[in-house]
Write an enzyme that holds these catalytic residues in place. Structure first.
Site, mmCIF file in Angstrom:
data_model
loop_
_atom_site.group_PDB
_atom_site.id
_atom_site.type_symbol
_atom_site.label_atom_id
_atom_site.label_comp_id
_atom_site.label_asym_id
_atom_site.label_seq_id
_atom_site.Cartn_x
_atom_site.Cartn_y
_atom_site.Cartn_z
ATOM 1 N NE ARG A 1 36.893 125.025 68.017
ATOM 2 C CZ ARG A 1 37.585 124.286 68.883
ATOM 3 N NH1 ARG A 1 38.343 123.310 68.477
ATOM 4 N NH2 ARG A 1 37.490 124.527 70.168
ATOM 5 C CG ASN B 1 38.293 122.041 64.720
ATOM 6 O OD1 ASN B 1 39.404 122.484 65.051
ATOM 7 N ND2 ASN B 1 37.410 121.597 65.591
ATOM 8 C CG HIS C 1 29.929 123.139 75.478
ATOM 9 N ND1 HIS C 1 29.689 123.300 74.128
ATOM 10 C CD2 HIS C 1 30.889 122.186 75.578
ATOM 11 C CE1 HIS C 1 30.477 122.482 73.450
ATOM 12 N NE2 HIS C 1 31.220 121.799 74.310
ATOM 13 C CG ASN D 1 24.002 112.192 73.867
ATOM 14 O OD1 ASN D 1 23.101 111.910 73.096
ATOM 15 N ND2 ASN D 1 25.126 112.775 73.478
ATOM 16 C CG HIS E 1 33.328 125.165 75.076
ATOM 17 N ND1 HIS E 1 33.370 124.721 76.378
ATOM 18 C CD2 HIS E 1 34.000 124.240 74.344
ATOM 19 C CE1 HIS E 1 34.016 123.570 76.435
ATOM 20 N NE2 HIS E 1 34.410 123.249 75.210
ATOM 21 C CD GLU F 1 31.584 123.755 69.145
ATOM 22 O OE1 GLU F 1 32.474 124.409 69.689
ATOM 23 O OE2 GLU F 1 31.476 122.523 69.268
ATOM 24 N NE ARG G 1 40.330 120.123 79.085
ATOM 25 C CZ ARG G 1 39.646 120.763 78.148
ATOM 26 N NH1 ARG G 1 39.414 122.054 78.267
ATOM 27 N NH2 ARG G 1 39.187 120.127 77.094
ATOM 28 N NE ARG H 1 29.448 107.186 75.690
ATOM 29 C CZ ARG H 1 29.738 107.551 74.453
ATOM 30 N NH1 ARG H 1 28.897 107.304 73.489
ATOM 31 N NH2 ARG H 1 30.880 108.142 74.177
ATOM 32 N N GLY I 1 30.717 118.466 77.913
ATOM 33 C CA GLY I 1 31.230 117.377 77.092
ATOM 34 C C GLY I 1 32.487 116.846 77.743
ATOM 35 C CG ASN I 2 36.619 114.582 76.940
ATOM 36 O OD1 ASN I 2 36.522 114.143 78.092
ATOM 37 N ND2 ASN I 2 37.650 114.346 76.160
HETATM 38 P P1 AMP Z 1 31.844 115.920 73.575
HETATM 39 O O1 AMP Z 1 33.172 116.388 74.082
HETATM 40 O O2 AMP Z 1 30.834 117.034 73.470
HETATM 41 O O3 AMP Z 1 31.939 115.089 72.330
HETATM 42 O O4 AMP Z 1 31.247 114.937 74.706
HETATM 43 C C1 AMP Z 1 31.869 113.736 75.034
HETATM 44 C C2 AMP Z 1 31.238 113.188 76.301
HETATM 45 O O5 AMP Z 1 29.841 112.975 76.055
HETATM 46 C C3 AMP Z 1 31.825 111.874 76.746
HETATM 47 O O6 AMP Z 1 32.151 111.911 78.121
HETATM 48 C C4 AMP Z 1 30.688 110.905 76.539
HETATM 49 O O7 AMP Z 1 30.680 109.930 77.526
HETATM 50 C C5 AMP Z 1 29.475 111.773 76.715
HETATM 51 N N1 AMP Z 1 28.331 111.097 76.099
HETATM 52 C C6 AMP Z 1 28.103 110.856 74.786
HETATM 53 N N2 AMP Z 1 26.980 110.124 74.651
HETATM 54 C C7 AMP Z 1 26.503 109.879 75.898
HETATM 55 C C8 AMP Z 1 25.380 109.164 76.437
HETATM 56 N N3 AMP Z 1 24.513 108.549 75.661
HETATM 57 N N4 AMP Z 1 25.235 109.131 77.776
HETATM 58 C C9 AMP Z 1 26.098 109.752 78.581
HETATM 59 N N5 AMP Z 1 27.179 110.439 78.139
HETATM 60 C C10 AMP Z 1 27.364 110.497 76.822
#
Ligand code: AMP
Length: 397
Positions: free
Chosen positions: A91, A7, A209, A336, A181, A385, A242, A286, A211-212
């Site tokens: 990727r 990647n 999905h 998580n 994604h 992925e 974003r 978090r 995440g960030n």
């Molecule tokens: P990603 O882009 O899939 O790596 O996701 C990143 C996001 O996942 C970040 O905002 C982290 O705060 C969140 N994250 C990771 N571990 C935890 C957790 N234990 N509790 C809450 N959010 C989490």
């Protein structure tokens, strides 16, 4: 088959060497600060970890060479020679309308990938650099495959991908919803079918999905029929930094009031908005949860905004598909963060979604987190992925 998954970013390169038969990760790591002062990280089970070691990496070719050197290192490596690598899977962010599937890379494919650069000017050039670096270092004999983030969504019908703009912008300028994604949505929906013990062709699934960067996808019969990201990954639910969906009229208003040009405006929308922008605290969930628990109202609002945004897409996609069999949570937050999962799913009991709070108090493991009598199942499925890229690569090679 041993597949090296790459990647490549503009100044970084993530890698994993996977055995597709056992699905084991043999080694993985990261090259960072390519073209600057080169840092190399390598992890393999039972071997000594290399953590951000300085290695000269003026270009992606030296980065790939560093990866290969580590993989075949007599003491610390995991393969005896480079010949053990059967294929490389890359990727690639954008495949436009040209690529509805993963493809084996040849000169023609590379030219078509280059033609997609205007659609992803920040990402595709780096992905192509990764391909060229592998050819240069490993030779033309090692098959390479491109796995596109957009490909899975190419099954969307026109009603889902067409913007209500003058039609010639689609015809001439390729402006449409592409979605991203895709590799993750494909992987988790396939796993969901396995977990539910039903053929994917019979299922209506909503994949979240989160995440960030976050996107939601409606997947009917194993095919993506709609997704929240659009022409770019800026659209959809509010994300880490974003904005997600917003009224385009805001752009001119803010640009005039703050003397911003379009580049500055887009930088605000991409890098200073989302839960970070609303909370003023962080893009990391978090941090946001900790701030909310200490009484920070804007952090609470940012989390509410995110959960509300995802909830609305779940409702919309159930309507789009005429029902839903299961909702899937994946990626950093989805895997998580039990609180956000619960907040998103609560209030959806009217459509047959009932969470099991005990089952939901889990992290990072495949599980059914809805109540036994929940008509719609809710699933936690860690995305993978890299494994999906390796499997697609092996299938094509
Ligand atoms: P990603 O882009 O899939 O790596 O996701 C990143 C996001 O996942 C970040 O905002 C982290 O705060 C969140 N994250 C990771 N571990 C935890 C957790 N234990 N509790 C809450 N959010 C989490």
């Amino acid at each position: 088959m041993k597949v090296l998954v790459i990647n490549a970013g503009s100044s970084s390169l993530k890698y994993q060497l996977l055995d597709t038969a056992s699905q084991d990760v043999l080694a993985k790591g990261l090259c960072e600060r390519i073209g600057i002062d080169g840092k190399f990280t390598y992890k393999a089970p039972g071997k000594t970890t290399i953590d951000a070691r300085s290695v000269a990496m003026p270009t992606h070719s030296e980065a790939i060479q560093a990866v290969l050197d580590a993989l075949v290192d007599p003491g610390n490596g995991v393969i005896a020679s480079m010949r053990e690598i059967d294929a490389v899977g890359h990727r690639v962010v954008h495949g436009g309308e040209t690529f509805a599937h993963s493809v084996r890379i040849d000169d023609q494919v590379l030219a078509a990938m280059e033609a997609c650069i205007p659609l992803a000017p920040l990402h595709n050039p780096a992905n192509i650099l990764g391909v060229k670096a592998c050819s240069a270092v490993m030779g033309a004999g090692v098959p390479q495959v491109a796995v596109f983030d957009t490909a899975f969504h190419q099954t969307m019908p026109p009603v889902a991908y067409t913007y209500a703009l003058p039609y010639e912008y689609y015809q001439q300028d390729k402006v449409r919803r592409y979605g991203f994604h895709g590799t993750s949505h494909k992987y988790v929906t396939q796993r969901a079918a396995d977990m539910l013990g039903k053929p994917i062709e019979s299922l209506k699934l909503i994949s979240c999905h989160l995440g960030n960067g976050s996107s939601v996808a409606a997947v009917a019969g194993g095919k993506s029929v709609d997704t929240s990201m659009g022409f770019t990954p800026l659209a959809g639910v509010p994300m880490g930094t974003r904005s997600g969906d917003l009224d385009a009229g805001i752009l001119e208003y803010l640009m005039n009031r703050h003397g911003m040009d379009i580049k500055e405006m887009l930088s605000v929308l991409n890098k200073k908005s989302g839960v970070q922008g609303v909370s003023g605290v962080s893009s990391d969930f978090r941090d946001l949860c900790a701030a909310r628990d200490e009484g920070n109202e804007r952090a609470a609002l940012a989390l509410d905004l995110f959960n509300y945004g995802v909830k609305k897409y779940i409702g919309a996609y159930a309507a789009a598909m005429g029902g839903v069999d299961a909702v899937i949570f994946t990626a950093g937050v989805g895997e998580n963060d039990a609180d956000q999962r619960m907040a998103i799913a609560s209030g959806l009991e009217f459509m047959g979604i009932r969470m099991d709070p005990d089952a939901n108090s889990i992290r990072g493991k495949e599980a059914i987190i809805s109540a036994i009598d929940s008509k719609v199942k809710v699933l936690l499925i860690p995305t993978n992925e890299e494994l999906m890229i390796a499997l697609e690569t092996a299938a094509l090679v």
